[in-house]
Motif scaffolding. Sequence first.
Motif, PDB file in Angstrom:
ATOM      1  N   GLY A 186      -5.226  10.379  -1.134  1.00 28.67           N
ATOM      2  CA  GLY A 186      -4.925  10.545  -0.499  1.00 28.67           C
ATOM      3  C   GLY A 186      -5.315  12.658  -0.283  1.00 28.67           C
ATOM      4  N   THR A 187      -5.185  13.517   0.491  1.00 33.35           N
ATOM      5  CA  THR A 187      -5.390  14.895   0.226  1.00 33.35           C
ATOM      6  C   THR A 187      -3.940  15.783   0.219  1.00 33.35           C
ATOM      7  N   ASP A 188      -4.228  16.279  -0.745  1.00 30.98           N
ATOM      8  CA  ASP A 188      -2.348  17.100  -0.611  1.00 30.98           C
ATOM      9  C   ASP A 188      -1.432  16.805   0.398  1.00 30.98           C
ATOM     10  N   ARG A 189      -0.787  15.417  -0.472  1.00 32.04           N
ATOM     11  CA  ARG A 189       0.545  15.116  -0.380  1.00 32.04           C
ATOM     12  C   ARG A 189       0.049  14.156   1.260  1.00 32.04           C
ATOM     13  N   ALA A 190      -1.191  14.658   1.219  1.00 33.19           N
ATOM     14  CA  ALA A 190      -0.667  14.061   3.137  1.00 33.19           C
ATOM     15  C   ALA A 190      -1.313  12.539   3.201  1.00 33.19           C
ATOM     16  N   VAL A 191      -1.926  11.971   4.076  1.00 37.08           N
ATOM     17  CA  VAL A 191      -2.595  10.367   4.069  1.00 37.08           C
ATOM     18  C   VAL A 191      -4.541  11.014   4.203  1.00 37.08           C
ATOM     19  N   ALA A 192      -5.394  10.646   3.334  1.00 41.99           N
ATOM     20  CA  ALA A 192      -5.883  10.794   3.579  1.00 41.99           C
ATOM     21  C   ALA A 192      -7.549   8.895   4.571  1.00 41.99           C
ATOM     22  N   ALA A 218     -15.321   9.988   9.855  1.00 42.64           N
ATOM     23  CA  ALA A 218     -13.906  10.491  10.381  1.00 42.64           C
ATOM     24  C   ALA A 218     -13.623  11.336  10.266  1.00 42.64           C
ATOM     25  N   SER A 219     -13.289  11.828   8.453  1.00 38.90           N
ATOM     26  CA  SER A 219     -12.102  11.712   7.618  1.00 38.90           C
ATOM     27  C   SER A 219     -12.071  13.242   7.977  1.00 38.90           C
ATOM     28  N   ALA A 220     -11.316  14.174   7.716  1.00 39.21           N
ATOM     29  CA  ALA A 220     -11.039  15.313   7.066  1.00 39.21           C
ATOM     30  C   ALA A 220     -11.806  15.978   5.636  1.00 39.21           C
ATOM     31  N   ASP A 221     -11.564  14.779   4.801  1.00 38.47           N
ATOM     32  CA  ASP A 221     -12.758  15.404   3.998  1.00 38.47           C
ATOM     33  C   ASP A 221     -14.125  15.585   3.809  1.00 38.47           C
ATOM     34  N   ALA A 222     -14.072  14.535   4.502  1.00 42.37           N
ATOM     35  CA  ALA A 222     -15.708  14.417   4.661  1.00 42.37           C
ATOM     36  C   ALA A 222     -16.213  15.632   5.347  1.00 42.37           C
ATOM     37  N   ARG A 223     -15.000  16.820   6.529  1.00 40.83           N
ATOM     38  CA  ARG A 223     -15.349  17.626   7.144  1.00 40.83           C
ATOM     39  C   ARG A 223     -16.003  18.432   5.757  1.00 40.83           C
ATOM     40  N   ARG A 224     -14.909  18.652   4.537  1.00 42.69           N
ATOM     41  CA  ARG A 224     -14.836  19.601   3.544  1.00 42.69           C
ATOM     42  C   ARG A 224     -15.387  19.413   3.100  1.00 42.69           C
ATOM     43  N   LEU A 225     -15.967  18.515   2.840  1.00 43.69           N
ATOM     44  CA  LEU A 225     -17.705  18.252   1.864  1.00 43.69           C
ATOM     45  C   LEU A 225     -18.704  18.971   2.523  1.00 43.69           C
ATOM     46  N   VAL A 226     -18.657  18.674   4.032  1.00 45.30           N
ATOM     47  CA  VAL A 226     -19.606  18.659   5.037  1.00 45.30           C
ATOM     48  C   VAL A 226     -19.872  20.686   4.733  1.00 45.30           C
ATOM     49  N   GLN A 227     -18.783  21.489   4.458  1.00 43.69           N
ATOM     50  CA  GLN A 227     -18.241  22.684   4.789  1.00 43.69           C
ATOM     51  C   GLN A 227     -19.367  23.155   3.004  1.00 43.69           C
ATOM     52  N   CYS A 228     -18.868  22.391   2.417  1.00 42.98           N
ATOM     53  CA  CYS A 228     -19.354  22.893   1.165  1.00 42.98           C
ATOM     54  C   CYS A 228     -21.012  22.225   0.369  1.00 42.98           C
ATOM     55  N   GLY A 229     -21.599  21.455   1.796  1.00 42.95           N
ATOM     56  CA  GLY A 229     -22.886  21.447   1.539  1.00 42.95           C
ATOM     57  C   GLY A 229     -23.264  19.898   0.490  1.00 42.95           C
ATOM     58  N   VAL A 243       0.575  -1.161  -0.044  1.00 47.82           N
ATOM     59  CA  VAL A 243       0.101   0.097   0.357  1.00 47.82           C
ATOM     60  C   VAL A 243       0.784   1.658   0.274  1.00 47.82           C
ATOM     61  N   ALA A 244       0.686   2.453  -0.958  1.00 45.30           N
ATOM     62  CA  ALA A 244       1.669   3.480  -0.673  1.00 45.30           C
ATOM     63  C   ALA A 244       0.635   4.168  -0.393  1.00 45.30           C
ATOM     64  N   LEU A 245       0.520   4.697   0.616  1.00 42.30           N
ATOM     65  CA  LEU A 245      -0.491   5.498   1.429  1.00 42.30           C
ATOM     66  C   LEU A 245      -0.999   6.564   1.514  1.00 42.30           C
ATOM     67  N   THR A 246       0.419   7.553  -0.059  1.00 44.32           N
ATOM     68  CA  THR A 246       0.294   8.663  -0.681  1.00 44.32           C
ATOM     69  C   THR A 246       0.874   8.278  -1.858  1.00 44.32           C
ATOM     70  N   PRO A 247       0.363   8.946  -2.570  1.00 42.99           N
ATOM     71  CA  PRO A 247       1.041   9.222  -4.164  1.00 42.99           C
ATOM     72  C   PRO A 247       2.137   9.515  -4.062  1.00 42.99           C
ATOM     73  N   ALA A 248       2.962  10.147  -3.361  1.00 36.62           N
ATOM     74  CA  ALA A 248       4.914  10.212  -2.982  1.00 36.62           C
ATOM     75  C   ALA A 248       5.437   8.108  -2.941  1.00 36.62           C
ATOM     76  N   GLU A 249       4.719   7.547  -2.199  1.00 39.53           N
ATOM     77  CA  GLU A 249       5.247   5.996  -2.275  1.00 39.53           C
ATOM     78  C   GLU A 249       4.476   5.174  -3.329  1.00 39.53           C
TER      79      GLU A 249
END
Length: 243
Positions: free
Chosen positions: A136-142, A183-194, A4-10
């Motif tokens: 991932g998101t912005d080079r970090a683990v999602a 539980a993810s940060a990406d879910a929080r971002r989607l909620v903020q965008c409705g 598993v590459a947890l981010t594309p950098a791997e």
Amino acid sequence: MIDVALTPAEMRPAAVAVVLDVLRATSTATQALRSGYRAVLCAASIDRAHELRGPGRVLAGERRCRKPPGFDLGNSPSAAIDGNGRELVLATTNGAPAIVAAAAAAPRVLLGCLLNLGAVAAALGDADDVLIVCAGTDRAVALEDAYCAGRLSVLLGGPRTDAALVAEGLVRAYSEPAAALWASADARRLVQCGLQGDIADCARESVFGVVPRIASSGDGVAFVIAEPVRTAVSVDPHATVTA
Ligand code: MLT
């Protein structure tokens, strides 16, 4: 070996790569191929997507979760329906560039998500050099991508790397896919965008038998079609996204 590459950098060379961007690029690509789009053209940038505009093509994607200027659709799976034989040009922040990059890392590249989890596992069969690439998101683990990587890894046979075992361990922390996604940060971002409806749509597991595969690539584009399903998988053929 299952890795598993947890981010594309791997990312590294492998016989087969499976790119995951659960929220939302690979979910949208899977939905599109399930819903009558004949191909998904993953573009490395917004500009490249605009260059690809043409008859019979629909531009979809996001920047900061929202539809980019001049695009037809955002990146919601529920928007990628009614394909009618057209091609979907998909440009997203993390998922689409990871898909384009994976084309250079492996001769066979599949797109996975929770929606087609069982079908992707069946398509991989007993492949013994599999790299699961989390966009991932912005080079970090999602979280949602790592969770899905763990779910896929446990379905595959053979030895695992430590990264695969880490992803499998994450699976035990959540009672169901929706819990991991919420539980993810990406879910929080989607909620903020409705766009919270997308989270439930993307959390559905193995509802589609579609396995997107890169058929060709180059010049900042990966041309993705549905790979013929080799093994019967248990799916609901009438499943569609929620409204
Ligand atoms: C991405 O490629 O970064 C995602 O799919 C983001 C999103 O859908 O909002």
